[in-house]
Write a protein that holds these residues in place. Structure first.
Motif, PDB file in Angstrom:
ATOM      1  N   ILE A 141       0.934  -1.015   0.078  1.00 30.55           N
ATOM      2  CA  ILE A 141       0.015  -0.205   0.530  1.00 30.55           C
ATOM      3  C   ILE A 141       1.286   1.186  -0.529  1.00 30.55           C
ATOM      4  N   GLY A 142       0.676   2.016  -0.742  1.00 31.96           N
ATOM      5  CA  GLY A 142       1.365   3.306  -1.162  1.00 31.96           C
ATOM      6  C   GLY A 142       2.663   2.792  -2.018  1.00 31.96           C
ATOM      7  N   HIS A 143       2.518   3.712  -2.921  1.00 30.26           N
ATOM      8  CA  HIS A 143       4.159   3.385  -4.125  1.00 30.26           C
ATOM      9  C   HIS A 143       5.051   5.048  -3.964  1.00 30.26           C
ATOM     10  N   GLY A 144       4.968   5.175  -3.047  1.00 33.86           N
ATOM     11  CA  GLY A 144       6.332   6.532  -2.797  1.00 33.86           C
ATOM     12  C   GLY A 144       7.697   6.205  -3.341  1.00 33.86           C
ATOM     13  N   MET A 145       8.690   6.918  -2.791  1.00 34.50           N
ATOM     14  CA  MET A 145       9.965   6.748  -2.899  1.00 34.50           C
ATOM     15  C   MET A 145      10.106   5.199  -2.681  1.00 34.50           C
ATOM     16  N   VAL A 146       9.813   4.990  -1.399  1.00 31.99           N
ATOM     17  CA  VAL A 146      10.165   3.624  -0.305  1.00 31.99           C
ATOM     18  C   VAL A 146       9.295   3.164  -1.201  1.00 31.99           C
ATOM     19  N   GLY A 147       8.290   2.528  -1.365  1.00 32.90           N
ATOM     20  CA  GLY A 147       7.272   1.980  -2.071  1.00 32.90           C
ATOM     21  C   GLY A 147       8.507   0.844  -3.378  1.00 32.90           C
TER      22      GLY A 147
ATOM     23  N   VAL B 138       0.470  -3.922  -6.474  1.00 32.42           N
ATOM     24  CA  VAL B 138       0.595  -2.140  -5.656  1.00 32.42           C
ATOM     25  C   VAL B 138      -0.298  -1.223  -5.975  1.00 32.42           C
ATOM     26  N   LEU B 139      -1.250  -0.592  -4.715  1.00 34.42           N
ATOM     27  CA  LEU B 139      -2.330   0.221  -4.521  1.00 34.42           C
ATOM     28  C   LEU B 139      -1.630   1.315  -4.459  1.00 34.42           C
ATOM     29  N   CYS B 140      -1.818   2.393  -5.302  1.00 37.36           N
ATOM     30  CA  CYS B 140      -1.205   3.852  -5.266  1.00 37.36           C
ATOM     31  C   CYS B 140      -2.292   5.023  -5.036  1.00 37.36           C
TER      32      CYS B 140
ATOM     33  N   ASP C  72      -4.257   5.654  -8.483  1.00 38.62           N
ATOM     34  CA  ASP C  72      -5.522   5.940  -8.838  1.00 38.62           C
ATOM     35  C   ASP C  72      -6.442   5.504  -7.240  1.00 38.62           C
ATOM     36  N   THR C  73      -5.744   4.389  -7.009  1.00 32.88           N
ATOM     37  CA  THR C  73      -6.172   3.677  -5.750  1.00 32.88           C
ATOM     38  C   THR C  73      -6.235   3.538  -4.070  1.00 32.88           C
ATOM     39  N   ARG C  74      -7.086   3.879  -3.126  1.00 36.78           N
ATOM     40  CA  ARG C  74      -6.699   4.053  -2.151  1.00 36.78           C
ATOM     41  C   ARG C  74      -7.089   3.871  -1.278  1.00 36.78           C
ATOM     42  N   VAL C  75      -6.690   2.570  -0.155  1.00 35.75           N
ATOM     43  CA  VAL C  75      -7.060   1.899  -0.049  1.00 35.75           C
ATOM     44  C   VAL C  75      -7.855   2.268   1.693  1.00 35.75           C
ATOM     45  N   SER C  76      -8.757   2.117   1.542  1.00 38.10           N
ATOM     46  CA  SER C  76      -9.300   2.304   3.025  1.00 38.10           C
ATOM     47  C   SER C  76      -9.458   1.651   4.401  1.00 38.10           C
TER      48      SER C  76
ATOM     49  N   LEU D  91       3.207  -1.602   4.229  1.00 38.05           N
ATOM     50  CA  LEU D  91       2.492  -0.679   4.019  1.00 38.05           C
ATOM     51  C   LEU D  91       3.682   0.551   4.020  1.00 38.05           C
ATOM     52  N   ALA D  92       3.509   1.324   2.791  1.00 37.71           N
ATOM     53  CA  ALA D  92       4.471   2.594   2.511  1.00 37.71           C
ATOM     54  C   ALA D  92       3.752   3.413   2.068  1.00 37.71           C
ATOM     55  N   THR D  93       3.379   3.764   3.093  1.00 37.85           N
ATOM     56  CA  THR D  93       1.591   5.205   3.086  1.00 37.85           C
ATOM     57  C   THR D  93       2.810   6.444   3.179  1.00 37.85           C
ATOM     58  N   GLY D  94       3.823   6.707   3.258  1.00 37.71           N
ATOM     59  CA  GLY D  94       4.331   8.449   4.174  1.00 37.71           C
ATOM     60  C   GLY D  94       3.755   8.176   5.067  1.00 37.71           C
ATOM     61  N   SER D  95       3.978  10.242   5.265  1.00 37.40           N
ATOM     62  CA  SER D  95       3.463  10.816   5.603  1.00 37.40           C
ATOM     63  C   SER D  95       2.625  12.115   5.068  1.00 37.40           C
TER      64      SER D  95
ATOM     65  N   LEU E 158      12.156  26.212   3.635  1.00 40.27           N
ATOM     66  CA  LEU E 158      12.638  27.459   3.623  1.00 40.27           C
ATOM     67  C   LEU E 158      12.841  26.892   1.462  1.00 40.27           C
ATOM     68  N   GLU E 159      12.739  26.011   1.307  1.00 38.82           N
ATOM     69  CA  GLU E 159      12.556  24.871   0.335  1.00 38.82           C
ATOM     70  C   GLU E 159      12.050  26.340  -1.094  1.00 38.82           C
ATOM     71  N   ALA E 160      10.707  26.140  -0.175  1.00 37.50           N
ATOM     72  CA  ALA E 160       8.810  25.997  -0.508  1.00 37.50           C
ATOM     73  C   ALA E 160       8.786  27.663  -0.317  1.00 37.50           C
TER      74      ALA E 160
ATOM     75  N   PRO F 238       3.150  10.510  10.377  1.00 45.05           N
ATOM     76  CA  PRO F 238       2.580   9.685   9.519  1.00 45.05           C
ATOM     77  C   PRO F 238       1.266   9.141   9.225  1.00 45.05           C
ATOM     78  N   GLN F 239       1.247   8.545   8.054  1.00 48.89           N
ATOM     79  CA  GLN F 239       0.115   8.502   7.259  1.00 48.89           C
ATOM     80  C   GLN F 239      -0.480   7.314   8.021  1.00 48.89           C
ATOM     81  N   ASP F 240      -1.001   6.797   9.344  1.00 50.81           N
ATOM     82  CA  ASP F 240      -0.577   5.250  10.327  1.00 50.81           C
ATOM     83  C   ASP F 240      -2.522   5.307  10.328  1.00 50.81           C
TER      84      ASP F 240
ATOM     85  N   VAL G  43      14.850  10.183   3.268  1.00 49.45           N
ATOM     86  CA  VAL G  43      14.521   8.879   2.337  1.00 49.45           C
ATOM     87  C   VAL G  43      14.873   8.360   2.952  1.00 49.45           C
ATOM     88  N   ALA G  44      16.562   8.368   2.888  1.00 53.27           N
ATOM     89  CA  ALA G  44      17.818   7.471   2.850  1.00 53.27           C
ATOM     90  C   ALA G  44      17.278   6.618   4.129  1.00 53.27           C
ATOM     91  N   PRO G  45      16.759   6.695   5.322  1.00 52.53           N
ATOM     92  CA  PRO G  45      16.327   5.643   6.092  1.00 52.53           C
ATOM     93  C   PRO G  45      14.744   4.718   5.943  1.00 52.53           C
TER      94      PRO G  45
HETATM   95  C1  LIG Z   1       9.734  19.284  -1.137  1.00 55.22           C
HETATM   96  C2  LIG Z   1       9.974  17.868  -0.058  1.00 55.22           C
HETATM   97  C3  LIG Z   1      11.282  17.922   0.085  1.00 55.22           C
HETATM   98  C4  LIG Z   1      12.601  17.018   0.415  1.00 55.22           C
HETATM   99  N1  LIG Z   1      13.272  17.321   0.657  1.00 55.22           N
HETATM  100  C5  LIG Z   1      14.356  15.887   0.992  1.00 55.22           C
HETATM  101  C6  LIG Z   1      15.542  15.721   1.210  1.00 55.22           C
HETATM  102  O1  LIG Z   1      16.170  16.348   0.617  1.00 55.22           O
HETATM  103  N2  LIG Z   1      16.573  14.524   1.551  1.00 55.22           N
HETATM  104  C7  LIG Z   1      15.225  13.447   2.681  1.00 55.22           C
HETATM  105  O2  LIG Z   1      15.947  12.358   2.918  1.00 55.22           O
HETATM  106  N3  LIG Z   1      13.871  13.490   2.256  1.00 55.22           N
HETATM  107  C8  LIG Z   1      13.453  14.747   1.604  1.00 55.22           C
HETATM  108  N4  LIG Z   1      12.239  15.253   1.387  1.00 55.22           N
HETATM  109  C9  LIG Z   1      11.264  13.756   1.862  1.00 55.22           C
HETATM  110  C10 LIG Z   1      11.263  12.408   1.408  1.00 55.22           C
HETATM  111  O3  LIG Z   1      10.646  13.190   0.224  1.00 55.22           O
HETATM  112  C11 LIG Z   1       9.987  10.940   2.395  1.00 55.22           C
HETATM  113  O4  LIG Z   1      11.554  11.418   3.030  1.00 55.22           O
HETATM  114  C12 LIG Z   1      10.327  10.074   1.062  1.00 55.22           C
HETATM  115  O5  LIG Z   1       9.467  10.611  -0.213  1.00 55.22           O
HETATM  116  C13 LIG Z   1       9.167   8.842   1.772  1.00 55.22           C
HETATM  117  O6  LIG Z   1       8.777   8.555   1.109  1.00 55.22           O
HETATM  118  P1  LIG Z   1       7.671   7.572   2.028  1.00 55.22           P
HETATM  119  O7  LIG Z   1       7.619   6.393   0.782  1.00 55.22           O
HETATM  120  O8  LIG Z   1       7.333   7.192   2.667  1.00 55.22           O
HETATM  121  O9  LIG Z   1       6.671   8.098   1.418  1.00 55.22           O
HETATM  122  P2  LIG Z   1       5.860   9.228   0.176  1.00 55.22           P
HETATM  123  O10 LIG Z   1       6.599   9.347  -1.067  1.00 55.22           O
HETATM  124  O11 LIG Z   1       5.158   9.481   0.783  1.00 55.22           O
HETATM  125  O12 LIG Z   1       4.550   7.963  -0.490  1.00 55.22           O
HETATM  126  C14 LIG Z   1       3.814   7.451  -0.199  1.00 55.22           C
HETATM  127  C15 LIG Z   1       2.716   7.106  -1.274  1.00 55.22           C
HETATM  128  O13 LIG Z   1       1.219   6.646  -0.516  1.00 55.22           O
HETATM  129  C16 LIG Z   1       0.436   6.532  -0.742  1.00 55.22           C
HETATM  130  N5  LIG Z   1      -0.606   6.351   0.655  1.00 55.22           N
HETATM  131  C17 LIG Z   1      -0.935   6.823   1.696  1.00 55.22           C
HETATM  132  N6  LIG Z   1      -2.017   6.220   1.974  1.00 55.22           N
HETATM  133  C18 LIG Z   1      -2.804   5.636   1.300  1.00 55.22           C
HETATM  134  C19 LIG Z   1      -3.342   4.796   1.226  1.00 55.22           C
HETATM  135  N7  LIG Z   1      -3.916   4.318   2.162  1.00 55.22           N
HETATM  136  N8  LIG Z   1      -4.042   3.760  -0.267  1.00 55.22           N
HETATM  137  C20 LIG Z   1      -3.387   4.475  -1.386  1.00 55.22           C
HETATM  138  N9  LIG Z   1      -1.789   5.007  -1.108  1.00 55.22           N
HETATM  139  C21 LIG Z   1      -1.510   5.493   0.208  1.00 55.22           C
HETATM  140  C22 LIG Z   1       0.689   8.484  -1.165  1.00 55.22           C
HETATM  141  O14 LIG Z   1      -0.334   8.914  -1.390  1.00 55.22           O
HETATM  142  C23 LIG Z   1       1.697   8.491  -1.364  1.00 55.22           C
HETATM  143  O15 LIG Z   1       2.112   8.272  -2.519  1.00 55.22           O
HETATM  144  C24 LIG Z   1      11.077  15.650   0.845  1.00 55.22           C
HETATM  145  C25 LIG Z   1       9.957  16.089   1.566  1.00 55.22           C
HETATM  146  C26 LIG Z   1       9.285  17.164   0.252  1.00 55.22           C
HETATM  147  C27 LIG Z   1       7.752  16.985   0.276  1.00 55.22           C
END
Ligand SMILES: Cc1cc2nc3c(=O)[nH]c(=O)nc-3n(C[C@H](O)[C@H](O)[C@H](O)COP(=O)(O)OP(=O)(O)OC[C@H]3O[C@@H](n4cnc5c(N)ncnc54)[C@H](O)[C@@H]3O)c2cc1C
Ligand code: SRM
Ligand code: SF4
Ligand code: FES
Lengths: 840, 128
Positions: free
Chosen positions: A9-15, A35-37, A79-83, A107-111, A158-160, A243-245, A291-293
């Motif tokens: 669940i979640g296709h972000g960077m870590v997924g 993968v449900l993204c 476009d598939t969110r898990v509920s 679970l890789a739902t990020g924050s 600051l980036e923003a 955390p998106q928990d 992201v590294a951890p």
């Molecule tokens: C602008 C910006 C700059 C950053 N710069 C740095 C940096 O310089 N160095 C660094 O180390 N980190 C940086 N980060 C942080 C880094 O991006 C995160 O640590 C990393 O993306 C975490 O990966 P993740 O896969 O855990 O979460 P995410 O990449 O957030 O992925 C989670 C995914 O899960 C999906 N999801 C959540 N809930 C559900 C659900 N119920 N059903 C289906 N899908 C779901 C979300 O939509 C999302 O696509 C930055 C972040 C941002 C926003």
């Protein structure tokens, strides 16, 4: 064996990293993966998100190699969110009501961005900064807006803020804590950082809490801070992440007090069938917002699933470097010196804007942490010292001494094999060495083999250092073959061409190459021919070798039209000539801009318009400015003794003389010159390939400077030369560079790669140690004598003019160009504007 | 991938029946390309050193500009390609495939030489 069902669940960077780790361990032979993204795009580079503001190219951020899912038989549902998760039944339900079973769930739902509970925080025009959609919304809101504010002055805030500022908004950062980046930077560093951010044009309101957001009078919103307020059109919340928990809480997995799904060293949650990785996970009471951890967790989770190497997650380093253009800030390890007994060494230079602090262990032997503001060039070295607990080379104070005061802190050689070079991708020096043993000979090879330097890029310099020193140790040379068609370096080909008098590509290919040639070797060979024989570049035998810019004698722009740059030697121009440029620009509606090279660039000429435009310019006495060629570009000058009260020589006259001497000279890369009339150096000659500075007695000559991507100061080569000595020295110098440099190597890079350095160059050029001087001068004389204005020649030749048309079978121009008027001139429409323009 | 906003989709039906004369062979400098207007489409027509002819879309899917006819010809691992003059991606002259991104493929059009005249068929060749 029946495959088990694995749901991610979640296709972000870590997924995505997890999927790759699974593939690498052959996990797809055990698991059927779905993968449900929640987002509408496969994983993209969130760390690089801010690039989207300038590049506006979502595809460029993609982290998912094309064809990846198909190739490995992974099902990706966008476009598939898990509920909900039913742990008893081992199923998950999506928002659209679909139900999927699992044997293993990850679970890789990020924050999600935390939005503080302020009245009015949900007004239209308030944003967060996490996804591409967020950025699209911000871009849209910024159009027509004047002021923007970011709530939160941390790393992301600051980036923003920088992004808002770059979008042209008056920008404010509102921070509750008394200083910026409070987590990473100490008080003194914070104060300096604030000065730097303000110098960029961003206003900082520290120690300021926002109580409510209401309707504004001048702008959309009013942010109320007690008795003060700030009006703004756009607000971005960047007040931390959570955390998106939600899913985990609902199905009663153990979560931390302040959120985060609790995991063990193998990323397993309180339910053995479920793992959590990335920003959603809580390990040892900590969540990791980097992201590294997350990447390390992905690897550990995959190890565990595939029953391989009981690696186990062991926590991660939280050092960071701000990726802001123009402000260096970095924080390493125990930046606040909270380790008992630790001591700090501090260096502050307020006028230079540099603050450095090193936190050292009680015994004074180990580096525990550091803060760097204003100059983070030692980040890599300090990080290595800290991460690897290397004994400090000397006095801790040396760690923060101003640059240049001591020897470099650490070379690549000093690092142990276990040293982690790329923390984003957990690549050690040993792993790089192994890849080099396996045949990697370039940074590009290392990137694709080990992934080092492919995420934040902060380690790229160190990766290159390791590569260079390892290659040298192995007695290897970097492969400098031009391309697959010529197994020679540019320098070797130059010699072959010259010695054997070769002047056609086919002949060269037949004797020394193979195949058909390509876009690397063809322009290089064309340039070699030009610097040896100086033939007209559009003769039919040479035409097919020229890059489009040389083929049409103009620079191609992003919409396929061209820019026109007439030569303005030394930047001196008569009012009449200026008027002509204005008239031509007006007639053809060309976007007009003063360049950084003291001349005028006219943009947006269609290929079929180039001859007409140039015939008007040539008639008024202009020549090609060669802005399109790897050639001598401009000679920048100051006004010098003609008007200036300090000028000691006529710098304009010398600049014109140099520009007319070397105009049209083709070379391995572009060449720029500068001439200043006195030591105040208003022409910035010391940033040029050739810099000339007037002295009471003549001219000082500087060589091998560079602006651009990697600026380098030119070095003093010879002093007090008279006019003739100056020209002779430059003749020799340029010809020697042309002979010996590599493809696309500016003089600065060439100089750094020259064995023997500046001394060797002086011996060759000034003392004629190789007995080459006469030949070099004669060669330059040939080029100077055979100069022709390529545009003038082209205009006289009906045959050549035929190529300046968009269609060979139809006289009409390209019918799909679209423009937008902005600041009273036109510019090519961006893709999103084209849709409207073309469809309406 | 790319939104083909301006490219009007070419008719896919029909056989190669509509050979259209375009220019004389000698009008194309060997090892270069020219742009051709073909009904609603823009085509990039190339002549190699050994006088082979190739016709592909002129529209560059990466820059959205109609510039491929102005790209440099070459070969990559033995396949004849044209390099986009803007961002330097390579497209296979025979199949239209993009070497850097397997998902992107240009339309390829049949070309022939009738005497000294180059003719292109308006309906694209369909691959795979
Ligand atoms: C602008 C910006 C700059 C950053 N710069 C740095 C940096 O310089 N160095 C660094 O180390 N980190 C940086 N980060 C942080 C880094 O991006 C995160 O640590 C990393 O993306 C975490 O990966 P993740 O896969 O855990 O979460 P995410 O990449 O957030 O992925 C989670 C995914 O899960 C999906 N999801 C959540 N809930 C559900 C659900 N119920 N059903 C289906 N899908 C779901 C979300 O939509 C999302 O696509 C930055 C972040 C941002 C926003
Ligand atoms: C027009 C101009 C910007 C402006 O609006 O002022 C410009 C525009 C371009 N620059 Fe530049 N540069 C311009 C001055 C500079 C300067 C300033 C200067 O010359 O004083 C620099 C830094 C100085 C230096 O070169 O050391 C500069 C460093 C670069 C670089 C980086 C070079 C490097 O060594 O790192 C590139 C990229 C490259 O050449 O690979 C580049 C490349 C380009 C290209 C050619 C990019 C491209 O391929 O399309 C741009 C096309 C110009 C066009 O279409 O006409 N441009 N560029 C300036 C033209 C000057 C002129 O009159 O000819
Ligand atoms: S460099 Fe010297 S001569 Fe030239 S403008 Fe500056 S002060 Fe005047
Ligand atoms: S440390 Fe971020 S890419 Fe290497």
């Amino acid at each position: 064996m029946n495959k088990q069902q694995l749901l991610l669940i979640g296709h972000g960077m870590v997924g995505q990293r997890f999927l790759e780790a699974l593939v690498a361990r052959d996990g797809l032979s055990r698991f059927d993966v779905t993968v449900l993204c929640g987002e509408s795009r496969p994983a993209y580079d969130r760390v690089g998100l801010t690039r989207y503001f300038t590049e506006r190219d979502a595809d460029a951020l993609s982290l998912t190699p094309s064809g990846f899912m198909e190739a490995h038989g992974i099902t990706l549902k966008l476009d598939t969110r898990v509920s909900g998760i039913d742990r008893q039944a081992r199923t998950v339900t999506t928002e659209t009501g679909e139900r999927l079973g699992y044997d293993r769930l990850v679970l890789a739902t990020g924050s999600y961005p935390f939005v503080p509970p302020i009245d009015g925080n949900d007004r239209a025009g308030c944003f967060v900064y996490r996804t591409l959609e967020d950025l699209d919304a911000i871009i849209q809101a910024a159009e027509g807006a004047r002021v923007g504010a970011v709530i939160g002055g941390g790393l992301l805030g600051l980036e923003a803020a920088k992004a808002l500022h770059d979008l042209g908004l008056e920008t404010h950062v509102v921070e509750f804590a008394p200083r910026l980046m409070a987590v990473q930077v100490d008080e003194m560093g914070g104060a300096l950082l604030r000065e730097k951010i303000e110098a960029l044009g961003v206003t900082v309101h520290a120690g300021t809490g926002t109580q409510a957001i209401t309707d504004g009078e001048q702008h959309r919103h009013r942010m109320v801070f007690g008795d003060r307020h700030l009006e703004t059109d756009v607000i971005i919340f960047s007040a931390g992440i959570r955390p998106q928990d939600t899913l985990a809480r609902a199905c009663e997995l153990t979560v931390g007090e302040r959120g985060g799904v609790m995991i063990d060293d193998h990323c397993v949650t309180s339910d053995p069938a479920i793992q959590a990785i990335g920003e959603v996970a809580l390990w040892s009471e900590r969540v990791f917002g980097l992201v590294a951890p997350g990447y390390q967790m992905a690897e550990c989770a995959a190890d565990h699933l595939c029953g391989q190497g009981e690696s186990g997650f062991q926590g991660a380093d939280m050092s960071t470097k701000l990726k802001l253009m123009g402000v260096d800030v970095a924080s390493i390890g125990d930046a606040h010196g909270s380790t008992p007994g630790s001591r700090s060494a501090v260096f502050l230079d307020q006028s230079a804007g540099v603050y450095k602090k090193a936190v050292v262990s009680a015994c004074g032997k180990k580096l525990l942490g550091a803060v760097l503001v204003g100059d983070a060039s030692d980040y890599g070295d300090l990080l290595q010292l800290c991460l690897n607990s290397i004994d400090l080379p000397g006095d801790p104070a040396a760690l923060v001494a101003p640059a240049g005061a001591g020897a470099p802190l650490l070379g690549a050689d000093a690092l142990p094999d276990s040293a982690q070079i790329c923390s984003c991708n957990n690549v050690s020096k040993g792993a790089l060495c192994q890849a080099i043993d396996a045949g990697c000979t370039s940074v590009a090879d290392l990137k694709s083999d080990t992934r080092a330097a492919t995420t934040c890029g902060g380690c790229a310099t160190l990766v290159k250092q390791v590569l260079d020193s390892e290659l040298a140790k192995r007695g290897l040379e970097v492969n400098n073959h031009l391309c697959e068609h010529f197994a020679y370096s540019r320098q070797a080909l130059y010699h072959l061409v010259r010695v054997e008098g070769i002047d056609s590509f086919d002949a060269l290919l037949e004797r020394y190459g193979e195949g058909d040639g390509c876009d690397l070797c063809k322009p290089t060979v064309a340039s070699i021919f030009a610097s040896c024989w100086n033939q007209y570049v559009l003769t039919p035998e040479l035409a097919g070798l020229q890059d489009t810019n040389d083929y049409f004698l103009a620079n191609m722009q992003r919409d396929g039209t061209y820019s026109v740059v007439p030569r303005v030697p030394g930047g001196e121009i008569t009012p009449d000539k200026l008027i002509t440029i204005g008239q031509v620009a007006k007639k053809y509606d060309l976007y007009t801009k003063i360049t950084g090279g003291q001349r005028v660039d006219l943009f947006g000429a269609r290929v079929d318009q180039l001859p007409a435009i140039w015939s008007e310019l040539v008639a008024a006495g202009f020549e090609s400015g060669h802005a399109y060629g790897k050639a001598m570009r401009t000679v920048k000058s100051c006004v010098g003794s003609t008007w200036c009260r300090y000028g000691v020589q006529d710098s304009v006259a010398m600049a014109i003389r140099l520009e007319e001497r070397y105009r049209g000279l083709r070379s391995p890369h572009k060449i720029k010159l500068g001439v200043s009339g006195c030591t105040r150096e208003c022409a910035e000659a010391q940033s040029k390939d050739i810099g000339v500075i007037a002295t009471e007695k003549g001219w000082n000559l500087y060589v091998c400077g560079n602006g651009g991507m990697r600026p380098r100061h030119a070095e003093l080569f010879a002093s007090d030369l008279d006019d003739d000595q100056l020209l002779r020295t430059i003749d020799r110098f340029l010809m020697f560079y042309i002979r010996t440099a590599d493809r696309l190597q500016r003089t600065s890079v060439w100089r750094e790669s020259l064995e023997g350095g500046l001394e060797y160059l002086r011996e060759v050029i000034l003392d004629d140690s190789l007995g080459l001087a006469d030949e070099l001068e004669a060669q330059m004389a040939h080029i100077v004598d055979t100069y022709q204005c390529e545009w003038k020649t082209t205009l006289q030749d009906e045959e050549k003019l035929k190529r300046f048309r968009h269609f060979i079978n139809d006289a009409t121009p390209d019918n799909e160009l679209a423009y937008v008027r902005e600041r009273e001139q036109r510019r090519p429409a961006y893709p999103h504007e084209r849709i409207e323009l073309v469809e309406s | 991938m790319s939104e083909t906003i301006i490219d009007k989709p070419a008719s896919r039906q029909g056989t190669v029946d509509t050979w259209q004369p375009v220019c004389r062979l000698e009008e194309i400098v060997p090892e270069t390309g020219v742009g051709v207007r073909l009904a609603q489409r823009q085509v990039a027509l190339f002549r190699t050193r050994d006088d082979r002819l190739f016709a592909l879309d002129n529209h560059d899917p990466f820059s959205h500009a109609n510039v491929l006819a102005r790209g440099l010809l070459g070969s990559v691992a033995g396949r004849r390609v044209v390099a986009s003059p803007l961002y330097k991606q390579h497209f296979c002259l025979e199949t239209g495939e993009c070497i850097e991104d397997a998902e992107v493929r240009l339309q390829v059009f049949p070309v022939r030489l009738a005497g000294d005249r180059v003719e292109i068929a308006a309906s694209p060749v369909r691959h795979g």
